[in-house]
Each structure stands twice: as C-alpha cells, then as structure tokens.
Motif scaffolding. Sequence first.
Motif, PDB file in Angstrom:
ATOM      1  N   PHE A   1       0.860  -1.173   0.000  1.00  0.00           N
ATOM      2  CA  PHE A   1       0.000   0.000   0.000  1.00  0.00           C
ATOM      3  C   PHE A   1       0.902   1.230   0.000  1.00  0.00           C
ATOM      4  O   PHE A   1       1.630   1.461   0.967  1.00  0.00           O
ATOM      5  N   LEU A   2       0.868   1.972  -1.088  1.00  0.00           N
ATOM      6  CA  LEU A   2       1.753   3.120  -1.227  1.00  0.00           C
ATOM      7  C   LEU A   2       1.047   4.410  -0.838  1.00  0.00           C
ATOM      8  O   LEU A   2      -0.117   4.611  -1.187  1.00  0.00           O
ATOM      9  N   ALA A   3       1.780   5.268  -0.147  1.00  0.00           N
ATOM     10  CA  ALA A   3       1.275   6.613   0.111  1.00  0.00           C
ATOM     11  C   ALA A   3       1.139   7.313  -1.230  1.00  0.00           C
ATOM     12  O   ALA A   3       1.748   6.901  -2.223  1.00  0.00           O
ATOM     13  N   GLY A   4       0.373   8.356  -1.289  1.00  0.00           N
ATOM     14  CA  GLY A   4       0.236   9.097  -2.531  1.00  0.00           C
ATOM     15  C   GLY A   4       1.582   9.611  -3.004  1.00  0.00           C
ATOM     16  O   GLY A   4       2.319  10.239  -2.244  1.00  0.00           O
ATOM     17  N   ALA A   5       1.926   9.306  -4.244  1.00  0.00           N
ATOM     18  CA  ALA A   5       3.165   9.808  -4.840  1.00  0.00           C
ATOM     19  C   ALA A   5       2.935  11.251  -5.250  1.00  0.00           C
ATOM     20  O   ALA A   5       2.011  11.555  -6.007  1.00  0.00           O
TER      21      ALA A   5
ATOM     22  N   GLU B   1       7.158   9.179 -11.644  1.00  0.00           N
ATOM     23  CA  GLU B   1       8.580   8.886 -11.403  1.00  0.00           C
ATOM     24  C   GLU B   1       8.793   8.527  -9.930  1.00  0.00           C
ATOM     25  O   GLU B   1       9.481   7.540  -9.610  1.00  0.00           O
ATOM     26  N   ASN B   2       8.215   9.302  -9.033  1.00  0.00           N
ATOM     27  CA  ASN B   2       8.355   9.025  -7.605  1.00  0.00           C
ATOM     28  C   ASN B   2       7.635   7.737  -7.207  1.00  0.00           C
ATOM     29  O   ASN B   2       8.093   7.000  -6.331  1.00  0.00           O
ATOM     30  N   LEU B   3       6.513   7.440  -7.856  1.00  0.00           N
ATOM     31  CA  LEU B   3       5.805   6.183  -7.622  1.00  0.00           C
ATOM     32  C   LEU B   3       6.687   5.006  -8.011  1.00  0.00           C
ATOM     33  O   LEU B   3       6.789   4.015  -7.278  1.00  0.00           O
ATOM     34  N   ARG B   4       7.344   5.102  -9.161  1.00  0.00           N
ATOM     35  CA  ARG B   4       8.260   4.036  -9.601  1.00  0.00           C
ATOM     36  C   ARG B   4       9.354   3.796  -8.556  1.00  0.00           C
ATOM     37  O   ARG B   4       9.708   2.653  -8.261  1.00  0.00           O
ATOM     38  N   THR B   5       9.885   4.871  -8.002  1.00  0.00           N
ATOM     39  CA  THR B   5      10.941   4.757  -6.983  1.00  0.00           C
ATOM     40  C   THR B   5      10.415   4.069  -5.734  1.00  0.00           C
ATOM     41  O   THR B   5      11.055   3.153  -5.196  1.00  0.00           O
ATOM     42  N   ALA B   6       9.242   4.489  -5.256  1.00  0.00           N
ATOM     43  CA  ALA B   6       8.649   3.877  -4.062  1.00  0.00           C
ATOM     44  C   ALA B   6       8.353   2.399  -4.299  1.00  0.00           C
ATOM     45  O   ALA B   6       8.583   1.561  -3.416  1.00  0.00           O
ATOM     46  N   LEU B   7       7.858   2.073  -5.476  1.00  0.00           N
ATOM     47  CA  LEU B   7       7.599   0.668  -5.809  1.00  0.00           C
ATOM     48  C   LEU B   7       8.896  -0.137  -5.804  1.00  0.00           C
ATOM     49  O   LEU B   7       8.957  -1.229  -5.223  1.00  0.00           O
ATOM     50  N   ALA B   8       9.930   0.382  -6.445  1.00  0.00           N
ATOM     51  CA  ALA B   8      11.218  -0.319  -6.501  1.00  0.00           C
ATOM     52  C   ALA B   8      11.765  -0.556  -5.099  1.00  0.00           C
ATOM     53  O   ALA B   8      12.272  -1.645  -4.789  1.00  0.00           O
ATOM     54  N   ASP B   9      11.643   0.444  -4.226  1.00  0.00           N
ATOM     55  CA  ASP B   9      12.115   0.301  -2.851  1.00  0.00           C
ATOM     56  C   ASP B   9      11.342  -0.774  -2.092  1.00  0.00           C
ATOM     57  O   ASP B   9      11.847  -1.338  -1.119  1.00  0.00           O
TER      58      ASP B   9
END
Length: 136
Positions: free
Chosen positions: A33-37, A61-69
């Motif tokens: 569950f990701l916070a809003g990018a 772009e920031n969503l991709r980073t959070a997903l990768a992490d």
Amino acid sequence: MPRAVTLIRSASLSDVAEYAYAATAPAEARLIFLAGACPLNEDGTTAAVGDVAGQAAKAVENLRTALADAGAALEDVISTRVLVASDRQADLVAAWEVVRDAFGDHDVPSTLMGVTVLGYDHQLVEVEAVAAVLDS
C-alpha cells in the motif's frame, strides 16, 4: 518473473474506459500500500509548478521509486487513484493521459478525481497505488 496481478475486463460495461474494471491477486501475494506519490523533487520542492502534466510525470517517477524500494514495479500495481487539484476536466484528462501512458498495457483499475487542494505548496497532482507481488 511471474506477476501476481490479473487484470479483468468486463464485456458488460462500457469499452470507453481506458483501464481494466477490476484486478485480482492470489492469496499468497504480498500487498504493498503506497502513500500518494507527490510531484516533489529530492530537495522537497514541488516540481513543475503550474503544469498538471509535468506534475503527473514527476508523481509517476516518484511512484516508480517507491515501488522499486518495496520490491515492485508498475506492472505489479493492482489499482490507482489519481487526484488532481482542479475543477477543470481538461486538467484531469491531462494528468490521466500521463499516468495512463506510463502504465502502458498494464491498464490497472483506476479512479480519477478532482479535489479542492492537495498537501504541498503548488501541488496539483498525487497518485495513490496498491501493488501485489509474489515473493520467491
């Protein structure tokens, strides 16, 4: 690598929508569950001030980073919510087109919403997501 997400299209609903109407993941999938990018630069400033499409691109772009992490990628996303601080449909469409294009063929179920205001100075776009992955 096998993916956990299965997109479901409905022949009973309008085919105008540019996304699947539903998605599933098996019980053994790990949900993320990701916070809003947000369209924030590394220094915390808002990117692309006044530019809905530019902010949508930075948010993705920031969503991709959070997903990768979290050990995931856009192809692991099971749903999104795109928030746009505007009452103009053209602004919502501009943000949506950037997000849609970023996801390509992985057209996850999505909700697009116009909102009054978002949390950061000059912020116009935010992209929320849930992902599902199969850990090896």
